[in-house]
Write a protein that holds these residues in place. Structure first.
Motif: not given
Ligand code: PRP
Length: 215
Positions: A115, A141, A154, A157-159, A161
């Motif tokens: 993105k 992902e 990308d 945050e928590t890893g 996803t």
């Molecule tokens: C963001 C980012 C990852 C996810 C990471 O997506 O693009 O997909 O959060 O977070 P994590 O490490 O806590 O799992 P977002 O939720 O903003 O959605 P999007 O992909 O639709 O923009």
């Protein structure tokens, strides 16, 4: 004032209120995108609730004097704004991620889904590995899993996803957090009002930092 809607809005609102901004309670059903507020010095102002990625544009062009934007969007947009404060929330990091056994930097012309096309392009160029950038608007992902890309750039945050999809972080590009952004002309024209808000925010942030060290 330009503020981001979504999950960051709650933290942004709490910080501004702690710094003395008066803002009426918002029921969950509230759909307004423009809100009247009162600044700590008693001046009436307006808050615009925007897509997080649009905040910097409103502030850069002077529609809003100041705002709260993620460092990721500021860098991606090369936004020409003054960034006086790290607000210490919405912390995450910009990473290169992919399959555990493939280091994207070791590939010749890796295909990178993201993105954040400018950040990805600049990073891979800086590492001497020019990439083919595939610009997506979300759920990046999925791209390596279905063969659209070799890896992704990308925010993490928590890893969770990444883990859920069997992907790992290979390189950290930079750390991210919410920042106070200020229009460069407003900084001169409304210096006193802006400095007042900055000082109050700084006080709250310092108090929070002390509280974290000595609860
Ligand atoms: C963001 C980012 C990852 C996810 C990471 O997506 O693009 O997909 O959060 O977070 P994590 O490490 O806590 O799992 P977002 O939720 O903003 O959605 P999007 O992909 O639709 O923009």
């Amino acid at each position: 004032m330009a503020l981001p809607k979504g999950r960051v809005l709650k933290d942004t609102r709490a910080l501004l209120q702690e710094a003395g901004l008066e803002w009426e309670d918002l029921p969950d059903s509230d759909r307004r995108l423009i809100h009247p507020v009162r600044l700590p010095d008693g001046t009436d102002a307006e808050v615009l609730i925007l897509r997080a990625s649009d905040v910097a544009a409103y502030v850069e062009r002077g529609v809003c004097d100041l705002g709260v934007a993620g460092y990721d969007t500021i860098v991606e947009q090369h936004a020409d704004v003054f960034i006086p404060l790290d607000l210490q929330f919405a912390k995450c990091r910009m990473v290169v991620a992919g399959f555990p056994d493939i280091d994207p930097l070791a590939l010749e012309n890796p295909r990178i889904a993201t993105k954040y096309p400018r950040i990805a392009q600049d990073y891979f160029l800086s590492q001497g590995a020019p990439a083919k950038i595939i610009a997506l608007s979300g759920a990046v992902e999925i791209a390596p899993l279905v063969g659209l890309s070799d890896a992704i750039v990308d925010i993490v945050e928590t890893g969770s996803t990444l883990r859920t999809h069997g992907l790992v972080e290979h390189q950290t590009i930079f750390e991210i957090s919410a920042r106070l952004v200020v229009n460069r002309a407003a900084l001169r024209l409304r210096a006193r009002a802006i400095r007042n808000i900055e000082t109050r925010l700084e006080r709250v942030l310092n108090a929070r930092a002390e509280e974290a060290v000595c609860p």
